[in-house]
Write a protein that holds these residues in place. Structure first.
Motif, PDB file in Angstrom:
ATOM      1  N   THR A  63       0.046   5.910 -12.559  1.00 16.96           N
ATOM      2  CA  THR A  63       0.945   6.174 -11.438  1.00 16.96           C
ATOM      3  C   THR A  63       0.540   5.348 -10.213  1.00 16.96           C
ATOM      4  N   LEU A  64      -0.758   5.219  -9.974  1.00 12.98           N
ATOM      5  CA  LEU A  64      -1.206   4.405  -8.839  1.00 12.98           C
ATOM      6  C   LEU A  64      -0.901   2.924  -9.048  1.00 12.98           C
ATOM      7  N   MET A  65      -1.006   2.442 -10.284  1.00 12.62           N
ATOM      8  CA  MET A  65      -0.679   1.030 -10.552  1.00 12.62           C
ATOM      9  C   MET A  65       0.755   0.733 -10.135  1.00 12.62           C
ATOM     10  N   GLU A  66       1.658   1.618 -10.488  1.00 13.25           N
ATOM     11  CA  GLU A  66       3.066   1.414 -10.141  1.00 13.25           C
ATOM     12  C   GLU A  66       3.303   1.626  -8.646  1.00 13.25           C
ATOM     13  N   TYR A  67       2.746   2.686  -8.088  1.00 11.03           N
ATOM     14  CA  TYR A  67       2.932   2.999  -6.677  1.00 11.03           C
ATOM     15  C   TYR A  67       2.395   1.898  -5.771  1.00 11.03           C
ATOM     16  N   LEU A  68       1.181   1.433  -6.050  1.00  9.57           N
ATOM     17  CA  LEU A  68       0.554   0.440  -5.178  1.00  9.57           C
ATOM     18  C   LEU A  68       1.231  -0.924  -5.244  1.00  9.57           C
ATOM     19  N   GLU A  69       2.033  -1.156  -6.271  1.00  4.66           N
ATOM     20  CA  GLU A  69       2.788  -2.410  -6.332  1.00  4.66           C
ATOM     21  C   GLU A  69       3.920  -2.404  -5.297  1.00  4.66           C
ATOM     22  N   ASN A  70       4.576  -1.250  -5.148  1.00  6.04           N
ATOM     23  CA  ASN A  70       5.693  -1.147  -4.205  1.00  6.04           C
ATOM     24  C   ASN A  70       5.914   0.331  -3.879  1.00  6.04           C
ATOM     25  N   PRO A  71       5.166   0.862  -2.898  1.00  8.09           N
ATOM     26  CA  PRO A  71       5.249   2.300  -2.594  1.00  8.09           C
ATOM     27  C   PRO A  71       6.656   2.812  -2.300  1.00  8.09           C
ATOM     28  N   LYS A  72       7.440   2.064  -1.551  1.00  4.02           N
ATOM     29  CA  LYS A  72       8.784   2.538  -1.182  1.00  4.02           C
ATOM     30  C   LYS A  72       9.749   2.559  -2.374  1.00  4.02           C
ATOM     31  N   LYS A  73       9.505   1.719  -3.364  1.00  6.85           N
ATOM     32  CA  LYS A  73      10.317   1.750  -4.574  1.00  6.85           C
ATOM     33  C   LYS A  73       9.924   2.941  -5.447  1.00  6.85           C
ATOM     34  N   TYR A  74       8.611   3.216  -5.532  1.00  8.75           N
ATOM     35  CA  TYR A  74       8.121   4.306  -6.381  1.00  8.75           C
ATOM     36  C   TYR A  74       8.458   5.675  -5.790  1.00  8.75           C
ATOM     37  N   ILE A  75       8.342   5.801  -4.464  1.00  8.66           N
ATOM     38  CA  ILE A  75       8.694   7.055  -3.790  1.00  8.66           C
ATOM     39  C   ILE A  75       9.657   6.715  -2.648  1.00  8.66           C
ATOM     40  N   PRO A  76      10.954   6.596  -2.949  1.00 11.81           N
ATOM     41  CA  PRO A  76      11.918   6.345  -1.876  1.00 11.81           C
ATOM     42  C   PRO A  76      11.838   7.456  -0.829  1.00 11.81           C
ATOM     43  N   GLY A  77      11.735   7.058   0.421  1.00 12.46           N
ATOM     44  CA  GLY A  77      11.626   8.032   1.499  1.00 12.46           C
ATOM     45  C   GLY A  77      10.195   8.301   1.945  1.00 12.46           C
ATOM     46  N   THR A  78       9.206   7.651   1.309  1.00 16.93           N
ATOM     47  CA  THR A  78       7.826   7.830   1.730  1.00 16.93           C
ATOM     48  C   THR A  78       7.631   7.285   3.144  1.00 16.93           C
ATOM     49  N   LYS A  79       6.666   7.837   3.866  1.00 17.84           N
ATOM     50  CA  LYS A  79       6.339   7.339   5.204  1.00 17.84           C
ATOM     51  C   LYS A  79       5.406   6.128   5.129  1.00 17.84           C
ATOM     52  N   MET A  80       4.860   5.862   3.953  1.00 18.62           N
ATOM     53  CA  MET A  80       3.894   4.767   3.819  1.00 18.62           C
ATOM     54  C   MET A  80       4.580   3.437   4.121  1.00 18.62           C
ATOM     55  N   VAL A  81       4.017   2.684   5.063  1.00 13.56           N
ATOM     56  CA  VAL A  81       4.620   1.423   5.477  1.00 13.56           C
ATOM     57  C   VAL A  81       4.038   0.220   4.734  1.00 13.56           C
ATOM     58  N   PHE A  82       2.981   0.432   3.978  1.00 14.79           N
ATOM     59  CA  PHE A  82       2.333  -0.644   3.223  1.00 14.79           C
ATOM     60  C   PHE A  82       3.314  -1.238   2.216  1.00 14.79           C
ATOM     61  N   ALA A  83       3.442  -2.556   2.211  1.00  8.74           N
ATOM     62  CA  ALA A  83       4.398  -3.239   1.337  1.00  8.74           C
ATOM     63  C   ALA A  83       3.966  -3.245  -0.124  1.00  8.74           C
ATOM     64  N   GLY A  84       2.675  -3.143  -0.388  1.00  8.99           N
ATOM     65  CA  GLY A  84       2.187  -3.108  -1.757  1.00  8.99           C
ATOM     66  C   GLY A  84       1.280  -4.281  -2.086  1.00  8.99           C
ATOM     67  N   LEU A  85       0.605  -4.162  -3.213  1.00  6.47           N
ATOM     68  CA  LEU A  85      -0.246  -5.225  -3.749  1.00  6.47           C
ATOM     69  C   LEU A  85       0.463  -5.800  -4.971  1.00  6.47           C
ATOM     70  N   ARG A  86       0.898  -7.032  -4.881  1.00  3.52           N
ATOM     71  CA  ARG A  86       1.656  -7.639  -5.981  1.00  3.52           C
ATOM     72  C   ARG A  86       0.779  -7.972  -7.185  1.00  3.52           C
ATOM     73  N   LYS A  87      -0.470  -8.383  -6.932  1.00  2.00           N
ATOM     74  CA  LYS A  87      -1.348  -8.787  -8.035  1.00  2.00           C
ATOM     75  C   LYS A  87      -1.905  -7.562  -8.757  1.00  2.00           C
TER      76      LYS A  87
END
Length: 124
Positions: A63-87
């Motif tokens: 779940t973290l692998m997917e979330y950390l790639e694109n937090p807003k895509k994984y949890i639409p509506g999250t307050k997290m502003v981090f864009a994600g780690l692509r690698k």
């Protein structure tokens, strides 16, 4: 730079401005990550978005692998502003660091009781 320093650098460059990892660490813009490996939206004293509280997943490597790639895509509506780690390699290293830096650092543990709740450590 050694492997441990390189992995910690990923956290420092991407996460430390909003999160702490140590036991008793204070919430910042984001929640303390101590006891991260539990259901989303559970850090006591932090005001999570409804999206995080209602996601209903247990944080683990997958779940973290997917979330950390694109937090807003994984949890639409999250307050997290981090864009994600692509690698993928960076995400894997960050998760390894989090496993060591948070409460989920005991080997061969599949769960750990805390108060009346059971919180799962997803790493055996």
């Amino acid at each position: 730079m050694g492997d441990v320093e390189a992995v910690k650098k990923i956290f420092t460059e991407n996460c430390v401005q909003c999160h702490t990892v140590e036991k008793g660490g204070k919430h910042k813009t984001g929640p303390s990550l101590w006891d991260l490996f539990e259901k989303t939206g559970q850090a006591p004293g932090y005001s999570f978005s409804d999206a995080n509280k209602n996601k209903g997943i247990i944080w683990g490597e997958e779940t973290l692998m997917e979330y950390l790639e694109n937090p807003k895509k994984y949890i639409p509506g999250t307050k997290m502003v981090f864009a994600g780690l692509r690698k993928k390699s960076g995400r894997k290293k960050l998760i390894q660091y989090l496993k060591q830096a948070t409460s989920c650092n005991l080997e061969n543990i599949s769960y750990k009781p805390k108060f009346s709740n059971i919180k799962y450590c997803m790493f055996k």
